[in-house]
Design a protein around this motif. Structure first.
Motif, mmCIF file in Angstrom:
data_model
loop_
_atom_site.group_PDB
_atom_site.id
_atom_site.type_symbol
_atom_site.label_atom_id
_atom_site.label_comp_id
_atom_site.label_asym_id
_atom_site.label_seq_id
_atom_site.Cartn_x
_atom_site.Cartn_y
_atom_site.Cartn_z
ATOM 1 N N PRO A 164 0.802 -1.234 0.000
ATOM 2 C CA PRO A 164 0.000 0.000 0.000
ATOM 3 C C PRO A 164 0.830 1.277 0.000
ATOM 4 O O PRO A 164 0.370 2.311 -0.498
ATOM 5 N N GLY A 165 2.042 1.232 0.533
ATOM 6 C CA GLY A 165 2.862 2.433 0.591
ATOM 7 C C GLY A 165 3.911 2.538 -0.499
ATOM 8 O O GLY A 165 4.667 3.515 -0.538
ATOM 9 N N LEU A 166 3.968 1.552 -1.401
ATOM 10 C CA LEU A 166 5.023 1.548 -2.417
ATOM 11 C C LEU A 166 4.690 2.396 -3.640
ATOM 12 O O LEU A 166 5.581 2.954 -4.281
ATOM 13 N N GLY A 167 3.424 2.465 -4.006
ATOM 14 C CA GLY A 167 3.046 3.254 -5.174
ATOM 15 C C GLY A 167 3.749 2.762 -6.426
ATOM 16 O O GLY A 167 3.759 1.572 -6.746
ATOM 17 N N GLY A 168 4.412 3.688 -7.133
ATOM 18 C CA GLY A 168 5.115 3.344 -8.366
ATOM 19 C C GLY A 168 6.366 2.523 -8.159
ATOM 20 O O GLY A 168 6.954 2.038 -9.135
ATOM 21 N N LEU A 169 6.791 2.358 -6.915
ATOM 22 C CA LEU A 169 7.994 1.565 -6.622
ATOM 23 C C LEU A 169 7.682 0.097 -6.365
ATOM 24 O O LEU A 169 8.586 -0.672 -6.026
ATOM 25 N N LEU A 170 6.419 -0.299 -6.538
ATOM 26 C CA LEU A 170 6.031 -1.676 -6.240
ATOM 27 C C LEU A 170 6.846 -2.687 -7.038
ATOM 28 O O LEU A 170 7.394 -3.646 -6.478
ATOM 29 N N VAL A 171 6.960 -2.491 -8.349
ATOM 30 C CA VAL A 171 7.658 -3.466 -9.191
ATOM 31 C C VAL A 171 9.149 -3.534 -8.868
ATOM 32 O O VAL A 171 9.689 -4.626 -8.640
ATOM 33 N N PRO A 172 9.886 -2.382 -8.824
ATOM 34 C CA PRO A 172 11.310 -2.494 -8.498
ATOM 35 C C PRO A 172 11.576 -3.081 -7.120
ATOM 36 O O PRO A 172 12.515 -3.865 -6.946
ATOM 37 N N VAL A 173 10.752 -2.746 -6.144
ATOM 38 C CA VAL A 173 10.947 -3.297 -4.802
ATOM 39 C C VAL A 173 10.641 -4.799 -4.793
ATOM 40 O O VAL A 173 11.337 -5.586 -4.144
ATOM 41 N N ALA A 174 9.617 -5.213 -5.535
ATOM 42 C CA ALA A 174 9.280 -6.635 -5.604
ATOM 43 C C ALA A 174 10.411 -7.436 -6.260
ATOM 44 O O ALA A 174 10.781 -8.522 -5.791
ATOM 45 N N VAL A 175 10.946 -6.906 -7.355
ATOM 46 C CA VAL A 175 12.056 -7.594 -8.039
ATOM 47 C C VAL A 175 13.265 -7.683 -7.113
ATOM 48 O O VAL A 175 13.920 -8.723 -7.008
ATOM 49 N N TYR A 176 13.542 -6.578 -6.437
ATOM 50 C CA TYR A 176 14.675 -6.566 -5.508
ATOM 51 C C TYR A 176 14.479 -7.601 -4.395
ATOM 52 O O TYR A 176 15.405 -8.350 -4.050
ATOM 53 N N GLY A 177 13.276 -7.642 -3.818
ATOM 54 C CA GLY A 177 13.001 -8.586 -2.752
ATOM 55 C C GLY A 177 13.136 -10.033 -3.206
ATOM 56 O O GLY A 177 13.644 -10.885 -2.465
ATOM 57 N N LEU A 178 12.713 -10.314 -4.431
ATOM 58 C CA LEU A 178 12.823 -11.670 -4.970
ATOM 59 C C LEU A 178 14.280 -12.090 -5.106
ATOM 60 O O LEU A 178 14.661 -13.201 -4.723
ATOM 61 N N VAL A 179 15.113 -11.189 -5.633
ATOM 62 C CA VAL A 179 16.537 -11.511 -5.805
ATOM 63 C C VAL A 179 17.231 -11.600 -4.448
ATOM 64 O O VAL A 179 18.073 -12.481 -4.224
ATOM 65 N N LEU A 180 16.883 -10.702 -3.530
ATOM 66 C CA LEU A 180 17.449 -10.745 -2.184
ATOM 67 C C LEU A 180 17.117 -12.067 -1.495
ATOM 68 O O LEU A 180 17.985 -12.708 -0.882
ATOM 69 N N GLY A 181 15.846 -12.490 -1.581
ATOM 70 C CA GLY A 181 15.453 -13.759 -0.970
ATOM 71 C C GLY A 181 16.163 -14.941 -1.600
ATOM 72 O O GLY A 181 16.550 -15.896 -0.903
ATOM 73 N N THR A 182 16.367 -14.902 -2.924
ATOM 74 C CA THR A 182 17.088 -15.977 -3.607
ATOM 75 C C THR A 182 18.529 -16.037 -3.124
ATOM 76 O O THR A 182 19.080 -17.121 -2.859
ATOM 77 N N MET A 183 19.174 -14.873 -3.015
ATOM 78 C CA MET A 183 20.543 -14.820 -2.515
ATOM 79 C C MET A 183 20.644 -15.411 -1.119
ATOM 80 O O MET A 183 21.534 -16.218 -0.826
ATOM 81 N N ALA A 184 19.722 -15.017 -0.244
ATOM 82 C CA ALA A 184 19.762 -15.492 1.133
ATOM 83 C C ALA A 184 19.513 -16.997 1.212
ATOM 84 O O ALA A 184 20.133 -17.695 2.019
ATOM 85 N N ALA A 185 18.603 -17.519 0.371
ATOM 86 C CA ALA A 185 18.338 -18.960 0.370
ATOM 87 C C ALA A 185 19.564 -19.737 -0.093
ATOM 88 O O ALA A 185 19.925 -20.770 0.500
ATOM 89 N N LEU A 186 20.225 -19.259 -1.142
ATOM 90 C CA LEU A 186 21.438 -19.928 -1.614
ATOM 91 C C LEU A 186 22.548 -19.837 -0.570
ATOM 92 O O LEU A 186 23.327 -20.787 -0.392
ATOM 93 N N ALA A 187 22.622 -18.714 0.125
ATOM 94 C CA ALA A 187 23.588 -18.591 1.218
ATOM 95 C C ALA A 187 23.280 -19.615 2.307
ATOM 96 O O ALA A 187 24.194 -20.223 2.881
ATOM 97 N N GLY A 188 21.992 -19.826 2.577
ATOM 98 C CA GLY A 188 21.607 -20.842 3.554
ATOM 99 C C GLY A 188 22.059 -22.231 3.147
ATOM 100 O O GLY A 188 22.408 -23.057 3.990
#
Length: 251
Positions: A164-188
Motif C-alpha cells: 500500500p505504501g510503495l506506489g510506483g515503486l512496487l515493481v522495483p521493490v518486488a524484483v529486488y526482494g525476490l533476488v534478495l530472498g534468492t541470494m539469502a536462500a542460496l547462502a543458507g
C-alpha cells in the motif's frame, strides 16, 4: 561350497573413488597461516565499522556519516586482496558484489525516489553477483535446507505489508526482494558464516524498507540497526566465502 569372494582392496590414498561412492567435494580446512592472514586482513574493516557505528550513534552529522560509510566496502575489498583467495573467479565475483554494494551505499546517500531507485538497482546487481558466486561455490549437494522456505514466506508477507505504501515503486521493490530472498536462500545452502550473512542482509533491508514505506513505523535506533546488520552481513559473507578453500588449481 564356493569360497566367499575376497573383499575389494581399499583405494590407495589420492586415488579416485569408485563412481558409486563419490562424495561431494567439500571445502578443505584453512591452514593456520591462512587463518592468521585472514584475521589480520579483516581488522581494518572491523575497526572502520565500529567507527561508523559510533559516528552514527553519536549523531556527528551527515558528512561524517557519509565519509565513514564510503570507506567500509573498500576495506572489505582490501581484505579480499590480502587474503589471496586461490580461485581468481571467486575473488572477482566477490569483489564485484562488494563494489556494487559500495555503489548502492553511495547512491542511497542522495534524497528522493530517483536516488533510491538507483541505489536499489546497484544493490540488485550486487545480489545477482552473490547469487552467481554462491551457485559456483562447492557444497554438499545442491538441495537447499528446509528452513530456507522461510525466505519465500518472508517475501510474500513483506510485499503484502509494504504494497500500500510503495506506489510506483512496487515493481522495483518486488524484483529486488525476490533476488534478495534468492541470494539469502542460496547462502543458507552453503551454511556457516555465509548463511548467517545472508540472513542478516534480509534483516537489514527489511528494517530499512519498513522505515521508508510503512507509515507510522519508527524507532530511535533504526539507522543503527540497519547499518550494524548490514555491516555484519557483508563481513560474514566475505569471510565465509574466503574460508571455503577448495583444492585444485586457481582459475
Amino acid at each position: 561350497m564356493t569360497p566367499p569372494a575376497p573383499a575389494a582392496p581399499a583405494p590407495a590414498p589420492g586415488s579416485a573413488a569408485p563412481l558409486g561412492d563419490v562424495e561431494p567435494h567439500l571445502p578443505d580446512p584453512l591452514a593456520r597461516a591462512d587463518r592468521r592472514r585472514l584475521s589480520v586482513a579483516f581488522v581494518p574493516y572491523v575497526a572502520l565499522s565500529l567507527v561508523h557505528l559510533v559516528v552514527l550513534a553519536a549523531d556527528l552529522g551527515a558528512g561524517a556519516v557519509t565519509a565513514s560509510k564510503l570507506l567500509l566496502m573498500p576495506a572489505i575489498v582490501v581484505a579480499v586482496v590480502l587474503a589471496r583467495p586461490r580461485r581468481r573467479s571467486t575473488a572477482a565475483l566477490l569483489i564485484s558484489a562488494i563494489a556494487l554494494s559500495w555503489g548502492g551505499d553511495a547512491l542511497l546517500t542522495g534524497s528522493g525516489d530517483g536516488w533510491f531507485v538507483a541505489g536499489l538497482l546497484s544493490f540488485l546487481a550486487a545480489h545477482v553477483a552473490y547469487v552467481v558466486l554462491f551457485v559456483r561455490l562447492p557444497a554438499a549437494g545442491r538441495r537447499l535446507p528446509w528452513w530456507t522456505l522461510a525466505y519465500a514466506a518472508w517475501f510474500a508477507g513483506f510485499l503484502a505489508l509494504l504494497a500500500p505504501g510503495l506506489g510506483g515503486l512496487l515493481v522495483p521493490v518486488a524484483v529486488y526482494g525476490l533476488v534478495l530472498g534468492t541470494m539469502a536462500a542460496l547462502a543458507g545452502g552453503l551454511g556457516g558464516l555465509v548463511a548467517l550473512g545472508g540472513a542478516l542482509f534480509v534483516v537489514s533491508d527489511s528494517v530499512l524498507a519498513l522505515g521508508r514505506f510503512l507509515p507510522g513505523y519508527e524507532f530511535a535506533a533504526h539507522d543503527l540497526v540497519v547499518m550494524s546488520t548490514y555491516l555484519a552481513a557483508q563481513g560474514l559473507i566475505a569471510l565465509g566465502v574466503l574460508t571455503r578453500r577448495v583444492g585444485g588449481p586457481a582459475r
